[in-house]
Each structure stands twice: as C-alpha cells, then as structure tokens.
Design a protein around this motif. Sequence first.
Motif, PDB file in Angstrom:
ATOM      1  N   CYS A 101      42.079  26.154  32.431  1.00 27.62           N
ATOM      2  CA  CYS A 101      41.722  27.356  33.182  1.00 27.62           C
ATOM      3  C   CYS A 101      42.744  28.463  32.925  1.00 27.62           C
ATOM      4  O   CYS A 101      42.383  29.629  32.752  1.00 27.62           O
ATOM      5  CB  CYS A 101      41.655  27.028  34.673  1.00 27.62           C
ATOM      6  SG  CYS A 101      41.233  28.432  35.724  1.00 27.62           S
ATOM      7  N   LYS A 134      31.728  43.457  33.736  1.00 23.06           N
ATOM      8  CA  LYS A 134      31.696  42.287  32.851  1.00 23.06           C
ATOM      9  C   LYS A 134      32.947  41.421  33.041  1.00 23.06           C
ATOM     10  O   LYS A 134      32.869  40.196  33.125  1.00 23.06           O
ATOM     11  CB  LYS A 134      31.595  42.732  31.388  1.00 23.06           C
ATOM     12  CG  LYS A 134      30.249  43.297  30.980  1.00 23.06           C
ATOM     13  CD  LYS A 134      30.277  43.684  29.511  1.00 23.06           C
ATOM     14  CE  LYS A 134      28.955  44.281  29.060  1.00 23.06           C
ATOM     15  NZ  LYS A 134      29.001  44.702  27.626  1.00 23.06           N
ATOM     16  N   GLN A 136      35.026  41.356  35.629  1.00 16.32           N
ATOM     17  CA  GLN A 136      35.033  40.754  36.966  1.00 16.32           C
ATOM     18  C   GLN A 136      34.125  39.526  37.015  1.00 16.32           C
ATOM     19  O   GLN A 136      34.482  38.499  37.611  1.00 16.32           O
ATOM     20  CB  GLN A 136      34.590  41.779  38.006  1.00 16.32           C
ATOM     21  CG  GLN A 136      35.620  42.852  38.307  1.00 16.32           C
ATOM     22  CD  GLN A 136      35.098  43.914  39.249  1.00 16.32           C
ATOM     23  OE1 GLN A 136      33.894  44.207  39.268  1.00 16.32           O
ATOM     24  NE2 GLN A 136      35.993  44.504  40.028  1.00 16.32           N
ATOM     25  N   ALA A 137      32.961  39.646  36.375  1.00 17.33           N
ATOM     26  CA  ALA A 137      32.021  38.522  36.338  1.00 17.33           C
ATOM     27  C   ALA A 137      32.610  37.349  35.549  1.00 17.33           C
ATOM     28  O   ALA A 137      32.442  36.182  35.934  1.00 17.33           O
ATOM     29  CB  ALA A 137      30.701  38.965  35.714  1.00 17.33           C
ATOM     30  N   GLU A 138      33.323  37.646  34.467  1.00 25.77           N
ATOM     31  CA  GLU A 138      33.932  36.582  33.662  1.00 25.77           C
ATOM     32  C   GLU A 138      35.047  35.879  34.443  1.00 25.77           C
ATOM     33  O   GLU A 138      35.192  34.659  34.377  1.00 25.77           O
ATOM     34  CB  GLU A 138      34.485  37.158  32.364  1.00 25.77           C
ATOM     35  CG  GLU A 138      35.039  36.091  31.434  1.00 25.77           C
ATOM     36  CD  GLU A 138      35.430  36.622  30.062  1.00 25.77           C
ATOM     37  OE1 GLU A 138      36.080  35.879  29.316  1.00 25.77           O
ATOM     38  OE2 GLU A 138      35.077  37.779  29.752  1.00 25.77           O
ATOM     39  N   TYR A 139      35.825  36.661  35.187  1.00 21.88           N
ATOM     40  CA  TYR A 139      36.891  36.084  36.010  1.00 21.88           C
ATOM     41  C   TYR A 139      36.307  35.135  37.058  1.00 21.88           C
ATOM     42  O   TYR A 139      36.796  34.011  37.250  1.00 21.88           O
ATOM     43  CB  TYR A 139      37.680  37.206  36.675  1.00 21.88           C
ATOM     44  CG  TYR A 139      38.742  36.748  37.649  1.00 21.88           C
ATOM     45  CD1 TYR A 139      39.740  35.858  37.262  1.00 21.88           C
ATOM     46  CD2 TYR A 139      38.754  37.209  38.965  1.00 21.88           C
ATOM     47  CE1 TYR A 139      40.726  35.439  38.147  1.00 21.88           C
ATOM     48  CE2 TYR A 139      39.742  36.798  39.861  1.00 21.88           C
ATOM     49  CZ  TYR A 139      40.719  35.916  39.443  1.00 21.88           C
ATOM     50  OH  TYR A 139      41.688  35.506  40.328  1.00 21.88           O
ATOM     51  N   LEU A 140      35.250  35.580  37.712  1.00 19.89           N
ATOM     52  CA  LEU A 140      34.601  34.748  38.722  1.00 19.89           C
ATOM     53  C   LEU A 140      34.010  33.490  38.095  1.00 19.89           C
ATOM     54  O   LEU A 140      34.104  32.394  38.677  1.00 19.89           O
ATOM     55  CB  LEU A 140      33.505  35.555  39.421  1.00 19.89           C
ATOM     56  CG  LEU A 140      32.766  34.860  40.568  1.00 19.89           C
ATOM     57  CD1 LEU A 140      33.740  34.478  41.677  1.00 19.89           C
ATOM     58  CD2 LEU A 140      31.669  35.758  41.119  1.00 19.89           C
ATOM     59  N   LYS A 141      33.442  33.620  36.907  1.00 21.79           N
ATOM     60  CA  LYS A 141      32.843  32.474  36.218  1.00 21.79           C
ATOM     61  C   LYS A 141      33.902  31.429  35.869  1.00 21.79           C
ATOM     62  O   LYS A 141      33.675  30.226  36.035  1.00 21.79           O
ATOM     63  CB  LYS A 141      32.139  32.945  34.942  1.00 21.79           C
ATOM     64  CG  LYS A 141      31.459  31.823  34.166  1.00 21.79           C
ATOM     65  CD  LYS A 141      30.814  32.343  32.891  1.00 21.79           C
ATOM     66  CE  LYS A 141      30.187  31.203  32.095  1.00 21.79           C
ATOM     67  NZ  LYS A 141      29.617  31.678  30.807  1.00 21.79           N
ATOM     68  N   ILE A 142      35.059  31.895  35.408  1.00 23.22           N
ATOM     69  CA  ILE A 142      36.141  30.970  35.058  1.00 23.22           C
ATOM     70  C   ILE A 142      36.585  30.185  36.288  1.00 23.22           C
ATOM     71  O   ILE A 142      36.794  28.967  36.228  1.00 23.22           O
ATOM     72  CB  ILE A 142      37.333  31.741  34.455  1.00 23.22           C
ATOM     73  CG1 ILE A 142      36.962  32.292  33.079  1.00 23.22           C
ATOM     74  CG2 ILE A 142      38.559  30.837  34.337  1.00 23.22           C
ATOM     75  CD1 ILE A 142      38.011  33.212  32.479  1.00 23.22           C
ATOM     76  N   ILE A 144      34.824  29.567  39.045  1.00 21.88           N
ATOM     77  CA  ILE A 144      33.748  28.691  39.509  1.00 21.88           C
ATOM     78  C   ILE A 144      33.655  27.437  38.636  1.00 21.88           C
ATOM     79  O   ILE A 144      33.470  26.320  39.136  1.00 21.88           O
ATOM     80  CB  ILE A 144      32.404  29.443  39.531  1.00 21.88           C
ATOM     81  CG1 ILE A 144      32.410  30.507  40.625  1.00 21.88           C
ATOM     82  CG2 ILE A 144      31.241  28.467  39.739  1.00 21.88           C
ATOM     83  CD1 ILE A 144      31.184  31.392  40.639  1.00 21.88           C
ATOM     84  N   GLU A 145      33.807  27.618  37.321  1.00 21.67           N
ATOM     85  CA  GLU A 145      33.659  26.500  36.391  1.00 21.67           C
ATOM     86  C   GLU A 145      34.884  25.587  36.362  1.00 21.67           C
ATOM     87  O   GLU A 145      34.811  24.473  35.834  1.00 21.67           O
ATOM     88  CB  GLU A 145      33.358  27.020  34.985  1.00 21.67           C
ATOM     89  CG  GLU A 145      31.988  27.666  34.870  1.00 21.67           C
ATOM     90  CD  GLU A 145      31.670  28.140  33.460  1.00 21.67           C
ATOM     91  OE1 GLU A 145      32.607  28.158  32.623  1.00 21.67           O
ATOM     92  OE2 GLU A 145      30.510  28.485  33.201  1.00 21.67           O
ATOM     93  N   SER A 146      35.980  26.051  36.904  1.00 21.49           N
ATOM     94  CA  SER A 146      37.170  25.200  36.981  1.00 21.49           C
ATOM     95  C   SER A 146      36.975  24.172  38.083  1.00 21.49           C
ATOM     96  O   SER A 146      36.809  24.520  39.255  1.00 21.49           O
ATOM     97  CB  SER A 146      38.413  26.053  37.262  1.00 21.49           C
ATOM     98  OG  SER A 146      39.552  25.245  37.405  1.00 21.49           O
TER      99      SER A 146
END
Length: 203
Positions: A101, A134, A136-142, A144-146
């Motif tokens: 992460c 974009k 902000q969405a990538e940060y949130l995705k990282i 969530i996926e962790s």
Amino acid sequence: MTTNPIVKALEGLRSKVNKTRHIRFEASRRLKYKQDLSTVSVAIFSVYGIGFNIFPSIFLSQTDRDMLPVVSTLVSAFVLVISLFEASRGYAQRAYELHNCSILLTALIDKIDLVLLKNQTGTLASSLEVELEKLQAEYLKILIESKSNHDYIDYLVYNYSVDKSAGWRSPIYTSFLKHITPYKLHYALHITFFIVIFYLFFR
C-alpha cells in the motif's frame, strides 16, 4: 503564494497521501519486527520447556522435582496457546500488505507532483479540477483495496517523529513508541518466565 483553490486542494491531498504513506511504512516495519519477535519468543519458551526436563536433577531438590511434570505440562500448554495466538495475528501478511500500500501511495505522490508541474508549465491536457477528482478517487481506491490498516501507535510514532515542538523529548518519545509499547506483552512474558526459572532453580 498559491491562490488557486484547486492547486491548494492538490497540495493538501499530497500532504495527506504522504502522511498515510509514512505511517503505513512504519506499520509494516513494526509488524515485521513483531513477527520476528514472536518467532524468537516461541522458540525461547520451547527451550524453557525442554530445560525443565533436562536439568532438574542438577539444580532441584526431590520435592521440586516432583512438581516438574505439572510445570512441564503447563509450559507446553502455554507455548501451544502462544503459538496459535501469534499465528492467528498474521503479522507477516499484514506487513506485506501495508508495504505494498505504501508503494502505491508513493506512486500516487509522483502523479500529483507531475500534475502540479504540468499546471505550472501550462502543459496539462485536461482541467485541474478533473485531475484532482481522478487523484482523489485513486487515493480512496488504494485505501479501500488495502486489506490491512495501520494502528493508532503508528500514527503516534509519525506525529512524534515530525513534531519539533517537543524538542529533545521528541526522539525519546519516538523510540519508546517504536521499541517498547508495541511489544510490552512479549517483554512481560520473558521477564515472568525468567523470574519463575530463577525462583525454581536458585532459591
């Protein structure tokens, strides 16, 4: 001085991502050490159990030797419980996930820096607001996926390491939080075992 609110938001996002990255790197380091300490602790406790059966005739009286089967059984059961408990914590896997992460967050910081640079040079292909959304969405995705999250102790270590207001106390607080607080149970168990052994063999 930055006046564009979108640029300020990007810089704020970068700061937040960088903080999360450092905290998760610290969490990964802590968990790796905890895994090593757990392995060593179980090994040492196992040696204690073997030692109870090997050295009784040398150090103990007949009365104390009569207690050894009970003590040996309790030590074996204790080692089994500790082994199962430590294995269930999954320190190594969590450390691996947090490290990965952190690497993804490092890559995200590079993307934010690139967007800020392109904005300064006027070479940004899309609007700054679109890029912010974009990122902000990538940060949130990282996040969530962790599958693993850092603990509050990692947050405290980071805060004390960057807090200069504490002066000379800051490295002391940081060292204590890094090397003592997360492992107090392991240290307490070792001390307890040492006291018990000392009592049985040298009283």
